[in-house]
Motif scaffolding. Structure first.
Motif: not given
Length: 279
Positions: A162-165, A206-209, A212-217, A250-253
């Motif tokens: 999340t920080n990276i994004l 690049v960012c969306l996958p 999604e990985r962050a969401k799984l974690h 971030l996803l909403a933006r």
């Protein structure tokens, strides 16, 4: 930017006394609170070395001095700056290898700035600068060994991704690019120049996958926290909810340019604190 650095990032309205980290730790009993702020202070100091604009050899030497000081702490003769850590290390069985892993993670940015690491290197970076912090923290919180390590694995990676994004533009300004090389290539981005990459129209691919990985974690972390005592997971749950709120913003933006900074409002932060600390 490391997890602990992000916790004190003024751009999110989260200085040391107003951060999600600070709010989550304030609810802990005194011994736990003191141990957590020692861990926080250690992370801040080594992160400041890695992020400084000093000569790289000097930064490497300063980080090596921290390794030497940690060794001295665990050999029974701590240097002055770690003297207060003795009680916490003994009381909560904090591991030397986790402190050293954090230094190793910070050092990954020093010989040269990280640019488009492969997925394995990115995961190692997340483990060192975030999950290692978690492994120290869960011992302070009092979680069972196996679930504590598993929670540190998943929540550390969720928060760091999340920080990276969130900080992709800020990091590019420092010459750094933490987005994985494999993701860039799949999106048709072949270069690793941070400024050019963040301006590429394919960046959302690049960012969306990664999101999604962050969401799984986050989901895996929730499963672990749900099966443990509420008191032991109050602080990590507050951190999780703060950062999940950032990811949702971030996803909403979206990740297409121009990207305006996202910020969890003060009222939202208070609501999270009230719900998971007191209610």
């Amino acid at each position: 930017m490391s997890l602990e650095a992000a916790a004190a990032n003024p751009s999110d309205g989260t200085t040391a006394s107003g951060s999600s980290f600070y709010a989550a730790m304030r609810i802990l009993p005194r011994a736990q609170r003191e141990a957590m702020f020692q861990i926080y202070s250690f992370c801040r100091q080594v992160d400041d070395i890695a992020d400084s604009d000093g000569p790289r050899p000097e930064r490497l030497a300063a980080l090596q001095q921290w390794r030497d000081d940690i060794d001295a702490l665990y050999q029974g003769h701590p240097p002055p700056r770690l003297a207060d850590y003795v009680t916490s290390v003994r009381k909560f069985d904090l591991k030397r290898e986790d402190f050293l892993a954090i230094v190793d993670g910070m050092e990954m940015d020093v010989p040269q700035d990280i640019r488009a690491p492969d997925i394995a290197t990115l995961d190692l970076y997340c483990d060192r600068v975030a999950s290692a912090v978690g492994r120290l923290s869960v011992r302070v919180f009092g979680l069972p060994e196996a679930d504590g390590i598993l929670l540190a694995h998943h929540l550390g990676r969720a928060l760091q991704l999340t920080n990276i994004l969130r900080d992709v533009d800020e990091d590019a300004g420092l010459g750094r690019l933490y987005l994985p090389r494999e993701g860039l290539l799949l999106a048709g981005i072949t270069g690793d120049d941070p400024v050019r990459v963040i301006a590429d129209r394919a960046l959302p691919k690049v960012c969306l996958p990664l999101a999604e990985r962050a969401k799984l974690h986050f989901q895996k972390a929730d499963e672990i926290m749900n099966r443990n005592k509420r008191r032991a997971v109050r602080a990590p749950r507050i951190m999780s909810k703060y950062y999940r709120a950032i990811l949702d913003l971030l996803l909403a933006r979206g990740f297409a340019s121009p990207r305006t900074p996202v910020r969890v409002t003060k009222m939202a932060r208070i609501a999270i604190l009230l719900r998971y600390a007191f209610i």
